[in-house]
Design an enzyme around this catalytic site. Structure first.
Site, PDB file in Angstrom:
ATOM      1  N   CYS A 100      15.024  -5.553 -21.467  1.00 57.93           N
ATOM      2  CA  CYS A 100      14.571  -6.101 -20.168  1.00 57.93           C
ATOM      3  C   CYS A 100      15.101  -7.486 -19.813  1.00 57.93           C
ATOM      4  O   CYS A 100      15.510  -7.708 -18.677  1.00 57.93           O
ATOM      5  CB  CYS A 100      13.049  -6.156 -20.135  1.00 57.93           C
ATOM      6  SG  CYS A 100      12.310  -4.556 -20.273  1.00 57.93           S
TER       7      CYS A 100
ATOM      8  N   ARG B 195      21.267 -16.564 -29.552  1.00 54.26           N
ATOM      9  CA  ARG B 195      21.906 -15.341 -30.056  1.00 54.26           C
ATOM     10  C   ARG B 195      20.902 -14.500 -30.837  1.00 54.26           C
ATOM     11  O   ARG B 195      21.196 -13.955 -31.904  1.00 54.26           O
ATOM     12  CB  ARG B 195      23.150 -15.671 -30.889  1.00 54.26           C
ATOM     13  CG  ARG B 195      24.049 -14.457 -31.051  1.00 54.26           C
ATOM     14  CD  ARG B 195      25.491 -14.781 -31.462  1.00 54.26           C
ATOM     15  NE  ARG B 195      25.584 -15.507 -32.684  1.00 54.26           N
ATOM     16  CZ  ARG B 195      26.212 -16.682 -32.825  1.00 54.26           C
ATOM     17  NH1 ARG B 195      26.825 -17.240 -31.808  1.00 54.26           N
ATOM     18  NH2 ARG B 195      26.228 -17.281 -33.990  1.00 54.26           N
ATOM     19  N   SER B 196      19.680 -14.404 -30.284  1.00 55.35           N
ATOM     20  CA  SER B 196      18.673 -13.565 -30.923  1.00 55.35           C
ATOM     21  C   SER B 196      19.058 -12.103 -30.780  1.00 55.35           C
ATOM     22  O   SER B 196      19.828 -11.736 -29.889  1.00 55.35           O
ATOM     23  CB  SER B 196      17.313 -13.807 -30.264  1.00 55.35           C
ATOM     24  OG  SER B 196      17.315 -13.287 -28.949  1.00 55.35           O
TER      25      SER B 196
ATOM     26  N   ASP C 261      24.592 -20.522 -31.005  1.00 56.38           N
ATOM     27  CA  ASP C 261      23.295 -20.767 -31.647  1.00 56.38           C
ATOM     28  C   ASP C 261      23.477 -21.764 -32.782  1.00 56.38           C
ATOM     29  O   ASP C 261      24.578 -22.309 -32.954  1.00 56.38           O
ATOM     30  CB  ASP C 261      22.589 -19.474 -32.072  1.00 56.38           C
ATOM     31  CG  ASP C 261      23.055 -18.922 -33.399  1.00 56.38           C
ATOM     32  OD1 ASP C 261      24.026 -19.440 -33.970  1.00 56.38           O
ATOM     33  OD2 ASP C 261      22.430 -17.966 -33.885  1.00 56.38           O
TER      34      ASP C 261
END
Lengths: 310, 310
Positions: A142, A177-178, A200
């Site tokens: 999402c 950068r999860s 990150d």
């Protein structure tokens, strides 16, 4: 100042209207179940707001408070319950790798967040359909999807260029950068043709499709560069650092940059409008609209599948 | 001292002989590919030793050194390469959640380590087959499986009790709750009837099937207890803390305890034999035997599937 601030509510409005009409015309009542297994008051607030937002468009949202240890069994129960069309979980639950395990416990046909392995894998590989016969489009996570819809709305995606190449020529930085947002977002933007710097704490990577216009999934390279070197090159800077301490220095940004923040904290400095041409301070409302959009899609898949079975 | 030290080589011998015979009789040459994407000299050494061990039983082991960023594409390539029967990866690669993503990128039919979501999920839910027709047994993660085989070998599993209940009445501590070893191991032991204390830095959980003899998957509860309180209750203590600094105090152990260490560091104190009835200082050789056993199983599944297709 000439910077235009675009609020998420403005971007989400047309999606919400379409969802509302669709639900009304077809006289359906799609049901989304949200699982809350942490004590985070922010998550509770977000859940209440999701509930209200869903109600406005005709989506039934049910919040189920469970303990961490019963969550997996409750997800399985909801997977098997035909009255539930979509399932979401307020992360973090355990916080580490066990959360990724939980993401893949949600049935593909109910995974409104698009976080199960198959959907994330398909994002990375630019696979747009979830079935071999290409009748069911993949569910996209999402928040990355919300960022793409915002970029379309504000004209960063160029509709003159063919679909799938509409970011060709753009340079974009994604500061996060999860596995849930930053990495899939960088991959999606690169799959659409952009050169993406993914930043990150561990370093900077470049996501790119290589040279030329083509439909192919992205490649990733580590690069030895600093934020100071790459940010001035970027047409778009998207931030998602979950702390108010982090601020992207306005001085690094190029004149006329597009600045988008998806963190719940303000990651740009107060003077951002002195540099940016467009500033999007938050994306949450678009994220929820995408959640509902994914729910409607899954609702239809579930019903088509049921028809096929009978 | 009356403590019996059991070496992993002794437990693995019969498995290795059976694998060797099986390969020879059937004149097959199963091929295992190991991916090394880190610079850890210990992983390199372990890979070389795996190669040597495999060669002795007739398994072809090929080590492929790749960069972190090309690893996923190389896994996909090996998934599609019919000459490869099994795939393993030397973790950690990225170290965080991205490693769990990679684990699920390995095809189920080549996942000798049993670490893809489906296999791990099936361990937790005590689902023993990977297909609906129950012709293909699930692949079990190698180190937890090695611990189970050791417990069978040393008589902790009681063969007089029916299969699936052979740990009924046993109390076991597992000091490690990683997603790769400790958590699946605790679940497997509980699924077989034991009461398992799962210990890590975040606290202590109890894995149990509930009361009575029955086939059901385990439940998990958080408990408010200390290591000092639970260890004296345990018939078996299994340690897997990846640092030489951690030592299980011998003084806590009950007389005649079974002590098993799967960490590469010695987690029991030097005087462990003054308390334990059986001491297993390492499990690595059994782990590799299980890797080969899983490989043979997958080799057969691949060939049966090919036959079905033709």
């Amino acid at each position: 100042m000439s910077c235009k601030t675009i609020l998420a509510s403005k971007v989400s409005a047309s999606f919400r209207n379409q969802i509302k009409e669709d639900i009304k015309e077809r006289n359906i009542k799609p049901k989304l179940v949200g699982f809350l297994a942490n004590e985070d008051p922010a998550a509770m607030k977000y859940a209440e707001w999701t509930s209200k937002t869903c109600a406005e468009t005709g989506v039934e949202f049910e919040l189920r408070k469970v303990t961490k240890l019963e969550l997996e069994a409750k997800i399985t129960e909801a997977n098997e319950d035909q009255s539930v069309n979509g399932i979401m979980v307020y992360y973090p639950v355990f916080g580490g790798k066990q959360d990724l395990y939980l993401q893949s416990c949600v049935s593909e046909l109910k995974d409104v967040e698009g976080l199960c392995h198959k959907f994330v894998h398909n994002v990375y590989h630019n696979i747009r359909f979830m079935d071999d016969t290409e009748t069911m489009k993949c569910i996209i996570p999402c928040t990355p999807l919300a960022c793409v819809k915002i970029l379309e709305y504000i004209g960063v995606y160029n509709p003159v260029i063919p679909y799938g190449n509409r970011l060709y020529g753009r340079t974009i930085a994604v500061i996060n950068r999860s596995e849930i947002v930053g990495r899939p977002l960088a991959a999606m933007l690169a799959n659409d043709g952009a050169k993406v710097f993914s930043v990150d704490v561990n370093g900077i990577q470049v996501f790119t499709r290589g040279t030329g216009i083509k439909l192919a999934h992205h490649q990733v390279e580590d690069i030895d560069a600093t934020v100071e070197e790459i940010i001035p090159q970027c047409d778009v800077v998207i931030t998602g650092v979950p702390t108010p301490k982090y601020k992207m220095p306005t001085s690094l940004l190029k004149d006329g940059v597009v600045a988008i923040n998806f963190s719940s904290s303000a990651n740009f400095e107060d003077d951002i409008k002195s540099k940016a041409s467009i500033f999007v301070p938050s994306v949450g409302k678009v994220t929820v609209a995408m959640l509902e959009r994914n729910l409607l899609r899954l609702h239809d898949y579930q019903n088509n599948l049921t028809e096929k079975k009978n």
